[in-house]
Design a protein around this motif. Structure first.
Motif, PDB file in Angstrom:
ATOM      1  N   VAL A   3      64.834  45.288 -55.630  1.00 19.02           N
ATOM      2  CA  VAL A   3      64.584  44.898 -57.021  1.00 19.02           C
ATOM      3  C   VAL A   3      63.147  45.204 -57.414  1.00 19.02           C
ATOM      4  O   VAL A   3      62.877  45.715 -58.507  1.00 19.02           O
ATOM      5  CB  VAL A   3      64.910  43.406 -57.239  1.00 19.02           C
ATOM      6  N   ARG A   4      62.220  44.918 -56.520  1.00 18.11           N
ATOM      7  CA  ARG A   4      60.807  45.172 -56.828  1.00 18.11           C
ATOM      8  C   ARG A   4      60.520  46.668 -56.934  1.00 18.11           C
ATOM      9  O   ARG A   4      59.761  47.101 -57.802  1.00 18.11           O
ATOM     10  CB  ARG A   4      59.919  44.527 -55.758  1.00 18.11           C
ATOM     11  N   VAL A   5      61.116  47.459 -56.053  1.00 18.30           N
ATOM     12  CA  VAL A   5      60.937  48.910 -56.131  1.00 18.30           C
ATOM     13  C   VAL A   5      61.595  49.456 -57.395  1.00 18.30           C
ATOM     14  O   VAL A   5      61.062  50.361 -58.051  1.00 18.30           O
ATOM     15  CB  VAL A   5      61.511  49.596 -54.871  1.00 18.30           C
ATOM     16  N   HIS A   6      62.751  48.897 -57.741  1.00 15.53           N
ATOM     17  CA  HIS A   6      63.430  49.278 -58.985  1.00 15.53           C
ATOM     18  C   HIS A   6      62.515  49.028 -60.183  1.00 15.53           C
ATOM     19  O   HIS A   6      62.385  49.882 -61.077  1.00 15.53           O
ATOM     20  CB  HIS A   6      64.723  48.468 -59.120  1.00 15.53           C
ATOM     21  N   TRP A   7      61.898  47.863 -60.202  1.00  9.79           N
ATOM     22  CA  TRP A   7      60.967  47.523 -61.284  1.00  9.79           C
ATOM     23  C   TRP A   7      59.809  48.514 -61.347  1.00  9.79           C
ATOM     24  O   TRP A   7      59.432  49.001 -62.419  1.00  9.79           O
ATOM     25  CB  TRP A   7      60.422  46.109 -61.055  1.00  9.79           C
ATOM     26  N   ALA A   8      59.217  48.829 -60.169  1.00  5.85           N
ATOM     27  CA  ALA A   8      58.068  49.733 -60.124  1.00  5.85           C
ATOM     28  C   ALA A   8      58.447  51.130 -60.627  1.00  5.85           C
ATOM     29  O   ALA A   8      57.709  51.745 -61.411  1.00  5.85           O
ATOM     30  CB  ALA A   8      57.526  49.814 -58.697  1.00  5.85           C
ATOM     31  N   LEU A   9      59.601  51.628 -60.195  1.00  2.43           N
ATOM     32  CA  LEU A   9      60.037  52.960 -60.624  1.00  2.43           C
ATOM     33  C   LEU A   9      60.334  52.995 -62.117  1.00  2.43           C
ATOM     34  O   LEU A   9      60.019  53.975 -62.803  1.00  2.43           O
ATOM     35  CB  LEU A   9      61.269  53.380 -59.817  1.00  2.43           C
ATOM     36  N   GLN A  10      60.950  51.937 -62.628  1.00  6.05           N
ATOM     37  CA  GLN A  10      61.254  51.896 -64.056  1.00  6.05           C
ATOM     38  C   GLN A  10      59.987  51.824 -64.897  1.00  6.05           C
ATOM     39  O   GLN A  10      59.900  52.437 -65.966  1.00  6.05           O
ATOM     40  CB  GLN A  10      62.154  50.691 -64.365  1.00  6.05           C
ATOM     41  N   LEU A  11      58.996  51.085 -64.434  1.00  3.41           N
ATOM     42  CA  LEU A  11      57.734  51.012 -65.168  1.00  3.41           C
ATOM     43  C   LEU A  11      57.019  52.362 -65.147  1.00  3.41           C
ATOM     44  O   LEU A  11      56.431  52.782 -66.150  1.00  3.41           O
ATOM     45  CB  LEU A  11      56.838  49.930 -64.572  1.00  3.41           C
ATOM     46  N   LEU A  12      57.068  53.047 -64.008  1.00  2.19           N
ATOM     47  CA  LEU A  12      56.481  54.387 -63.927  1.00  2.19           C
ATOM     48  C   LEU A  12      57.217  55.358 -64.852  1.00  2.19           C
ATOM     49  O   LEU A  12      56.594  56.213 -65.499  1.00  2.19           O
ATOM     50  CB  LEU A  12      56.521  54.896 -62.482  1.00  2.19           C
ATOM     51  N   ALA A  13      58.542  55.225 -64.892  1.00  2.00           N
ATOM     52  CA  ALA A  13      59.331  56.081 -65.778  1.00  2.00           C
ATOM     53  C   ALA A  13      58.955  55.840 -67.235  1.00  2.00           C
ATOM     54  O   ALA A  13      58.805  56.783 -68.023  1.00  2.00           O
ATOM     55  CB  ALA A  13      60.827  55.822 -65.563  1.00  2.00           C
ATOM     56  N   LEU A  14      58.804  54.571 -67.609  1.00  2.00           N
ATOM     57  CA  LEU A  14      58.420  54.242 -68.985  1.00  2.00           C
ATOM     58  C   LEU A  14      57.030  54.775 -69.300  1.00  2.00           C
ATOM     59  O   LEU A  14      56.793  55.299 -70.402  1.00  2.00           O
ATOM     60  CB  LEU A  14      58.466  52.726 -69.182  1.00  2.00           C
ATOM     61  N   LEU A  15      56.113  54.663 -68.339  1.00  2.00           N
ATOM     62  CA  LEU A  15      54.754  55.170 -68.544  1.00  2.00           C
ATOM     63  C   LEU A  15      54.761  56.681 -68.758  1.00  2.00           C
ATOM     64  O   LEU A  15      54.100  57.192 -69.677  1.00  2.00           O
ATOM     65  CB  LEU A  15      53.880  54.800 -67.351  1.00  2.00           C
ATOM     66  N   CYS A  16      55.516  57.399 -67.916  1.00  2.00           N
ATOM     67  CA  CYS A  16      55.615  58.859 -68.072  1.00  2.00           C
ATOM     68  C   CYS A  16      56.235  59.224 -69.417  1.00  2.00           C
ATOM     69  O   CYS A  16      55.785  60.165 -70.086  1.00  2.00           O
ATOM     70  CB  CYS A  16      56.455  59.453 -66.940  1.00  2.00           C
TER      71      CYS A  16
ATOM     72  N   ALA B 233      65.471  54.947 -59.438  1.00  2.00           N
ATOM     73  CA  ALA B 233      65.445  53.500 -59.675  1.00  2.00           C
ATOM     74  C   ALA B 233      66.845  52.914 -59.694  1.00  2.00           C
ATOM     75  O   ALA B 233      67.056  51.761 -59.287  1.00  2.00           O
ATOM     76  CB  ALA B 233      64.735  53.205 -60.992  1.00  2.00           C
ATOM     77  N   LEU B 234      67.826  53.697 -60.148  1.00  2.00           N
ATOM     78  CA  LEU B 234      69.206  53.213 -60.195  1.00  2.00           C
ATOM     79  C   LEU B 234      69.935  53.453 -58.868  1.00  2.00           C
ATOM     80  O   LEU B 234      70.719  52.610 -58.420  1.00  2.00           O
ATOM     81  CB  LEU B 234      69.955  53.906 -61.333  1.00  2.00           C
ATOM     82  N   LEU B 235      69.674  54.594 -58.236  1.00  2.00           N
ATOM     83  CA  LEU B 235      70.333  54.897 -56.963  1.00  2.00           C
ATOM     84  C   LEU B 235      69.865  53.984 -55.843  1.00  2.00           C
ATOM     85  O   LEU B 235      70.495  53.924 -54.790  1.00  2.00           O
ATOM     86  CB  LEU B 235      70.064  56.349 -56.565  1.00  2.00           C
ATOM     87  N   ILE B 236      68.773  53.277 -56.056  1.00  2.00           N
ATOM     88  CA  ILE B 236      68.232  52.411 -55.007  1.00  2.00           C
ATOM     89  C   ILE B 236      69.190  51.280 -54.660  1.00  2.00           C
ATOM     90  O   ILE B 236      69.116  50.690 -53.583  1.00  2.00           O
ATOM     91  CB  ILE B 236      66.863  51.857 -55.455  1.00  2.00           C
ATOM     92  N   PHE B 237      70.140  50.979 -55.568  1.00  2.00           N
ATOM     93  CA  PHE B 237      71.120  49.928 -55.313  1.00  2.00           C
ATOM     94  C   PHE B 237      72.429  50.470 -54.746  1.00  2.00           C
ATOM     95  O   PHE B 237      73.365  49.695 -54.531  1.00  2.00           O
ATOM     96  CB  PHE B 237      71.406  49.153 -56.601  1.00  2.00           C
ATOM     97  N   SER B 238      72.504  51.770 -54.512  1.00  2.00           N
ATOM     98  CA  SER B 238      73.730  52.362 -53.968  1.00  2.00           C
ATOM     99  C   SER B 238      73.811  52.118 -52.466  1.00  2.00           C
ATOM    100  O   SER B 238      72.908  52.521 -51.726  1.00  2.00           O
ATOM    101  CB  SER B 238      73.754  53.870 -54.249  1.00  2.00           C
ATOM    102  N   PRO B 239      74.872  51.457 -51.975  1.00  2.00           N
ATOM    103  CA  PRO B 239      74.991  51.206 -50.533  1.00  2.00           C
ATOM    104  C   PRO B 239      75.118  52.481 -49.718  1.00  2.00           C
ATOM    105  O   PRO B 239      74.750  52.499 -48.547  1.00  2.00           O
ATOM    106  CB  PRO B 239      76.267  50.358 -50.422  1.00  2.00           C
ATOM    107  N   GLU B 240      75.671  53.551 -50.319  1.00  2.00           N
ATOM    108  CA  GLU B 240      75.872  54.792 -49.567  1.00  2.00           C
ATOM    109  C   GLU B 240      74.629  55.666 -49.502  1.00  2.00           C
ATOM    110  O   GLU B 240      74.342  56.264 -48.471  1.00  2.00           O
ATOM    111  CB  GLU B 240      77.014  55.623 -50.176  1.00  2.00           C
ATOM    112  N   THR B 241      73.874  55.751 -50.601  1.00  2.00           N
ATOM    113  CA  THR B 241      72.809  56.747 -50.673  1.00  2.00           C
ATOM    114  C   THR B 241      71.435  56.175 -50.994  1.00  2.00           C
ATOM    115  O   THR B 241      70.493  56.933 -51.220  1.00  2.00           O
ATOM    116  CB  THR B 241      73.156  57.802 -51.743  1.00  2.00           C
ATOM    117  N   SER B 242      71.295  54.874 -51.025  1.00  2.00           N
ATOM    118  CA  SER B 242      69.986  54.285 -51.304  1.00  2.00           C
ATOM    119  C   SER B 242      68.996  54.658 -50.210  1.00  2.00           C
ATOM    120  O   SER B 242      69.320  54.647 -49.017  1.00  2.00           O
ATOM    121  CB  SER B 242      70.097  52.757 -51.399  1.00  2.00           C
TER     122      SER B 242
END
Length: 290
Positions: A83-96, A63-72
């Motif tokens: 941003v939307r994918v970041h939100w989805a991954l963070q919500l999944l992380a919180l659920l887990c 979710a954080l690496l998704i904003f990296s210009p080199e490795t996203s």
């Protein structure tokens, strides 16, 4: 012989790309190794380490690496999609994380064991609560009008900074979990040290990325061309007219032009010849069509 600025910058970007690629591999490899070790389904407890590894090693890291210009993994997509994918991954992380916390709490209840009496347990509880608060704080970035007295740049700065703290808490919780009796009984010698290096590596990569983003977002920051691009900060350009940080130049978005402030409020356009002798960030040169 000293390296030129261009060569040094290219080398730095290559190292960041290599470190980011390693972080991707570790983010996926660590939960996989935990799954093999825990054998989920063999007991109620076996789901706890897997869910926590998925939450803080895989989902939150990606979710954080998704904003990296080199490795996203979504470099070619728009920022809105990221941003939307970041939100989805963070919500999944919180659920887990919530499921993992609930499972270990119930398992201790079944076995008559005390709750949250170890550093791992206390740090894990704090991390899950913090992650919940961080997700709620992210709502303010989706609806910045809820905070009328705060600028969007300031909200992004605080969200990025607090997000880094939350991520480091998650990594600390994972490392404390690797000091538990369950883990040290199964993983010994060199394998244990290699496992401990996994959250350390991803933490360093995320800290470097967050530091660059925060340095760009900070008021009065003096960022350079590569810092701006690495942080994906093209959206931080003044909306219409404004002073460009660290350049002393005035930017006018309407005609994509830079102007040199003069006496009594007068401005003179910045020509291409004059721009060549300035420290204009590369992203601004592209905006100017140079």
């Amino acid at each position: 012989m000293a390296l030129t600025a261009e060569t040094e910058s290219r080398l730095y970007r290559s190292l960041r790309a290599a470190a980011g690629a390693a972080a991707h591999l570790v983010a996926l490899g660590f939960p996989t190794a935990v799954a093999v070790l825990a054998r989920p389904g063999s007991s109620l407890f076996s789901w706890h380490p897997l869910l926590m590894a998925l939450a803080f090693s895989f989902l939150m890291t990606e979710a954080l690496l998704i904003f990296s210009p080199e490795t996203s993994l979504l470099r070619s997509f728009s920022r809105k999609v990221k941003v939307r994918v970041h939100w989805a991954l963070q919500l999944l992380a919180l659920l887990c994380a919530l499921l993992g916390l609930g499972i270990i709490t119930y398992n201790k209840h079944l076995n008559g064991k005390a709750h949250f009496v170890t550093w791992h347990g206390l740090t894990g509880l704090l991390t899950v609560l913090y992650a919940g608060g961080q997700c709620m704080g992210g709502v303010l970035l989706l609806y910045p009008k809820l905070m009328k007295n705060w600028t969007l740049a300031k909200l992004k700065l605080y969200h990025a900074t607090s997000g880094l703290v939350g991520y480091l808490l998650g990594c600390a919780s994972l490392m404390l979990g690797m000091c538990s009796l369950w883990f040290t009984t199964s993983v010994t010698s060199v394998s244990w040290y290699l496992a401990m290096l996994c959250p350390l590596l991803t933490s360093l990569v995320i800290m470097n990325q967050s530091w660059i983003a925060c340095s760009v977002l900070s008021p009065g920051s003096s960022y350079d061309a590569h810092d701006t691009e690495r942080a994906g900060a093209t959206h931080l350009m003044p909306a219409s007219v404004g002073m460009l940080p660290s350049t002393g130049l005035i930017w006018r978005r309407q005609d994509r032009s830079c102007h040199i402030p003069g006496e009594k409020g007068r401005e003179s356009p910045l020509t291409q010849e004059a721009a060549a002798g300035t420290a204009l960030p590369l992203v601004l040169r592209r905006q100017l069509g140079q």
